[in-house]
Design a protein around this motif. Structure first.
Motif, PDB file in Angstrom:
ATOM      1  N   ASN A   1       0.801  -1.224   0.000  1.00  0.00           N
ATOM      2  CA  ASN A   1       0.000   0.000   0.000  1.00  0.00           C
ATOM      3  C   ASN A   1       0.830   1.268   0.000  1.00  0.00           C
ATOM      4  O   ASN A   1       0.288   2.366  -0.036  1.00  0.00           O
ATOM      5  N   GLN A   2       2.141   1.142   0.048  1.00  0.00           N
ATOM      6  CA  GLN A   2       3.012   2.319   0.080  1.00  0.00           C
ATOM      7  C   GLN A   2       3.652   2.601  -1.280  1.00  0.00           C
ATOM      8  O   GLN A   2       4.661   3.295  -1.380  1.00  0.00           O
ATOM      9  N   GLY A   3       3.085   2.062  -2.346  1.00  0.00           N
ATOM     10  CA  GLY A   3       3.651   2.312  -3.668  1.00  0.00           C
ATOM     11  C   GLY A   3       4.976   1.624  -3.876  1.00  0.00           C
ATOM     12  O   GLY A   3       5.847   2.118  -4.598  1.00  0.00           O
ATOM     13  N   SER A   4       5.172   0.482  -3.245  1.00  0.00           N
ATOM     14  CA  SER A   4       6.407  -0.290  -3.395  1.00  0.00           C
ATOM     15  C   SER A   4       6.059  -1.658  -3.970  1.00  0.00           C
ATOM     16  O   SER A   4       5.105  -2.301  -3.527  1.00  0.00           O
ATOM     17  N   ALA A   5       6.815  -2.084  -4.982  1.00  0.00           N
ATOM     18  CA  ALA A   5       6.536  -3.359  -5.653  1.00  0.00           C
ATOM     19  C   ALA A   5       7.812  -4.194  -5.696  1.00  0.00           C
ATOM     20  O   ALA A   5       8.735  -3.889  -6.455  1.00  0.00           O
ATOM     21  N   PRO A   6       7.910  -5.242  -4.875  1.00  0.00           N
ATOM     22  CA  PRO A   6       9.107  -6.087  -4.884  1.00  0.00           C
ATOM     23  C   PRO A   6       9.135  -7.019  -6.082  1.00  0.00           C
ATOM     24  O   PRO A   6       8.093  -7.294  -6.690  1.00  0.00           O
ATOM     25  N   PRO A   7      10.315  -7.512  -6.453  1.00  0.00           N
ATOM     26  CA  PRO A   7      10.414  -8.463  -7.566  1.00  0.00           C
ATOM     27  C   PRO A   7       9.780  -9.793  -7.209  1.00  0.00           C
ATOM     28  O   PRO A   7       9.537 -10.081  -6.028  1.00  0.00           O
ATOM     29  N   PRO A   8       9.501 -10.636  -8.215  1.00  0.00           N
ATOM     30  CA  PRO A   8       8.844 -11.921  -7.940  1.00  0.00           C
ATOM     31  C   PRO A   8       9.779 -12.911  -7.270  1.00  0.00           C
ATOM     32  O   PRO A   8      11.003 -12.788  -7.339  1.00  0.00           O
ATOM     33  N   THR A   9       9.189 -13.864  -6.615  1.00  0.00           N
ATOM     34  CA  THR A   9       9.909 -15.041  -6.148  1.00  0.00           C
ATOM     35  C   THR A   9       9.244 -16.253  -6.787  1.00  0.00           C
ATOM     36  O   THR A   9       8.153 -16.144  -7.361  1.00  0.00           O
ATOM     37  N   PHE A  10       9.837 -17.411  -6.679  1.00  0.00           N
ATOM     38  CA  PHE A  10       9.246 -18.582  -7.301  1.00  0.00           C
ATOM     39  C   PHE A  10       7.992 -19.045  -6.563  1.00  0.00           C
ATOM     40  O   PHE A  10       7.254 -19.893  -7.063  1.00  0.00           O
ATOM     41  N   ALA A  11       7.733 -18.461  -5.397  1.00  0.00           N
ATOM     42  CA  ALA A  11       6.454 -18.709  -4.731  1.00  0.00           C
ATOM     43  C   ALA A  11       5.299 -18.073  -5.502  1.00  0.00           C
ATOM     44  O   ALA A  11       4.140 -18.440  -5.294  1.00  0.00           O
ATOM     45  N   ASN A  12       5.609 -17.137  -6.409  1.00  0.00           N
ATOM     46  CA  ASN A  12       4.563 -16.499  -7.215  1.00  0.00           C
ATOM     47  C   ASN A  12       4.119 -17.364  -8.387  1.00  0.00           C
ATOM     48  O   ASN A  12       3.227 -16.961  -9.139  1.00  0.00           O
ATOM     49  N   GLY A  13       4.742 -18.541  -8.575  1.00  0.00           N
ATOM     50  CA  GLY A  13       4.280 -19.475  -9.586  1.00  0.00           C
ATOM     51  C   GLY A  13       4.663 -19.095 -11.003  1.00  0.00           C
ATOM     52  O   GLY A  13       5.773 -18.629 -11.256  1.00  0.00           O
ATOM     53  N   GLU A  14       3.711 -19.283 -11.926  1.00  0.00           N
ATOM     54  CA  GLU A  14       3.998 -19.134 -13.351  1.00  0.00           C
ATOM     55  C   GLU A  14       4.605 -17.785 -13.698  1.00  0.00           C
ATOM     56  O   GLU A  14       5.487 -17.692 -14.543  1.00  0.00           O
ATOM     57  N   VAL A  15       4.128 -16.728 -13.040  1.00  0.00           N
ATOM     58  CA  VAL A  15       4.607 -15.391 -13.386  1.00  0.00           C
ATOM     59  C   VAL A  15       6.106 -15.255 -13.156  1.00  0.00           C
ATOM     60  O   VAL A  15       6.794 -14.515 -13.863  1.00  0.00           O
ATOM     61  N   SER A  16       6.640 -15.979 -12.180  1.00  0.00           N
ATOM     62  CA  SER A  16       8.084 -15.892 -11.930  1.00  0.00           C
ATOM     63  C   SER A  16       8.872 -16.481 -13.092  1.00  0.00           C
ATOM     64  O   SER A  16       9.914 -15.944 -13.483  1.00  0.00           O
ATOM     65  N   TYR A  17       8.390 -17.576 -13.687  1.00  0.00           N
ATOM     66  CA  TYR A  17       9.050 -18.157 -14.849  1.00  0.00           C
ATOM     67  C   TYR A  17       8.918 -17.238 -16.064  1.00  0.00           C
ATOM     68  O   TYR A  17       9.850 -17.097 -16.860  1.00  0.00           O
ATOM     69  N   GLU A  18       7.761 -16.613 -16.181  1.00  0.00           N
ATOM     70  CA  GLU A  18       7.532 -15.662 -17.265  1.00  0.00           C
ATOM     71  C   GLU A  18       8.512 -14.501 -17.179  1.00  0.00           C
ATOM     72  O   GLU A  18       9.149 -14.112 -18.177  1.00  0.00           O
ATOM     73  N   GLN A  19       8.660 -13.957 -15.973  1.00  0.00           N
ATOM     74  CA  GLN A  19       9.583 -12.841 -15.782  1.00  0.00           C
ATOM     75  C   GLN A  19      11.041 -13.289 -15.931  1.00  0.00           C
ATOM     76  O   GLN A  19      11.882 -12.544 -16.441  1.00  0.00           O
ATOM     77  N   ALA A  20      11.329 -14.514 -15.514  1.00  0.00           N
ATOM     78  CA  ALA A  20      12.685 -15.035 -15.683  1.00  0.00           C
ATOM     79  C   ALA A  20      13.047 -15.151 -17.165  1.00  0.00           C
ATOM     80  O   ALA A  20      14.157 -14.815 -17.578  1.00  0.00           O
ATOM     81  N   ALA A  21      12.094 -15.611 -17.981  1.00  0.00           N
ATOM     82  CA  ALA A  21      12.343 -15.707 -19.423  1.00  0.00           C
ATOM     83  C   ALA A  21      12.615 -14.338 -20.013  1.00  0.00           C
ATOM     84  O   ALA A  21      13.513 -14.169 -20.856  1.00  0.00           O
ATOM     85  N   ILE A  22      11.842 -13.342 -19.583  1.00  0.00           N
ATOM     86  CA  ILE A  22      12.058 -11.978 -20.071  1.00  0.00           C
ATOM     87  C   ILE A  22      13.457 -11.490 -19.711  1.00  0.00           C
ATOM     88  O   ILE A  22      14.196 -10.965 -20.553  1.00  0.00           O
TER      89      ILE A  22
END
Length: 279
Positions: free
Chosen positions: A53-74
């Motif tokens: 809620n403070q306008g901060s967005a951390p990077p993904p971890t593999f606990a985030n599932g498919e999106v982490s692999y998607e971002q890793a490919a990018i």
């Protein structure tokens, strides 16, 4: 496993993004702003990333599932790119992966770039251009194709409806149900007349989808073979594919071109049988 460990470490070393966020948007760890209107009915992968809620967005971890692999490919594609970064997004939705890749490129490896986004659903196609502009990308400097990626150039009857990202070619079973609904409602003549004159039936009908019931219209969309798209590019650093089962036909038909020109693929398969087939 070494590559997996390196990717986990890559995200772990990234600082969370922090900054001001428009009231109608949510941020990503790359600073990409996405309009909440784009995800009001369904949450695509990029909305599954954490935001506080403070306008901060951390990077993904593999606990985030498919999106982490998607971002890793990018990120792997961006880091390995040389000369010019070329990316092809098939089933682009609102071009979420394209915009993420552009942000990663500017931060980590600022090369000249060319993005190709293929999206058949007309409203999502317009959203893709808007999402790019919202994040400092001129869509006219890239190639956006309002069509279905296929194996031929024959128009296809398609489920039209904004907000849901599982739109696909209308199967024979769905068409039969649609015609039955039209007949029961006395709408066959009006719907067919509009289809022949304007390319869509102009009638919203409910159908069961994975997340519940969704209303769709039916309309013809253009089709373009993947090999025709690949012929315009000397190389592709990343091809992101999410075409609702269409990969079973599209990718095998273009394998010779893919093997020659595509460095990396991120593929969303739909079900265990199709996943096994694509592997």
């Amino acid at each position: 496993m070494e590559l997996l460990d390196a990717t986990v470490g890559m995200f772990a070393d990234m600082e969370p993004w922090q900054g001001d966020v428009r009231a109608d948007c949510f941020p990503s760890y790359l600073g990409v702003m996405t309009e909440t209107a784009f995800v009001a009915e369904q949450a695509p992968s990029n909305q599954l990333l954490p935001v506080n809620n403070q306008g901060s967005a951390p990077p993904p971890t593999f606990a985030n599932g498919e999106v982490s692999y998607e971002q890793a490919a990018i990120h792997r594609a961006v880091q390995d790119a040389k000369g010019q970064f070329n990316m092809l997004e098939l089933g682009g939705g609102f071009a979420a992966r394209t915009v993420d890749a552009h942000a990663a490129l500017q931060r980590d490896n600022p090369l000249p770039c060319r993005f190709v986004v293929v999206q058949a659903e007309p409203t999502h196609f317009e959203w893709a251009k808007r999402h790019m502009r919202n994040n400092g990308i001129d869509p006219d400097a890239h190639w956006l194709i309002n069509a279905l990626v296929g194996i031929d150039t024959m128009p296809k009857l398609f489920l039209l409806g904004e907000g849901f990202y599982g739109n696909s070619i209308a199967s024979d079973e769905i068409i039969t149900q649609f015609l039955s609904n039209l007949a029961k409602g006395g709408m066959v003549e009006a719907a067919m007349g509009r289809l022949l004159r304007h390319g869509s039936c102009g009638v919203q009908q409910p159908f069961d989808v994975a997340d519940g019931v969704q209303n769709f219209d039916f309309g013809f969309v253009s089709s373009i073979p993947l090999v025709d798209i690949l012929q315009t590019l000397e190389h592709v650093d990343l091809m992101d594919v999410d075409i609702q089962g269409g990969e079973a036909e599209v990718l095998p038909a273009a394998m010779d071109a893919i093997n020659k020109q595509v460095e990396r693929i991120h593929l969303a398969t739909h079900g265990k049988e199709l996943h096994s087939h694509m592997w």
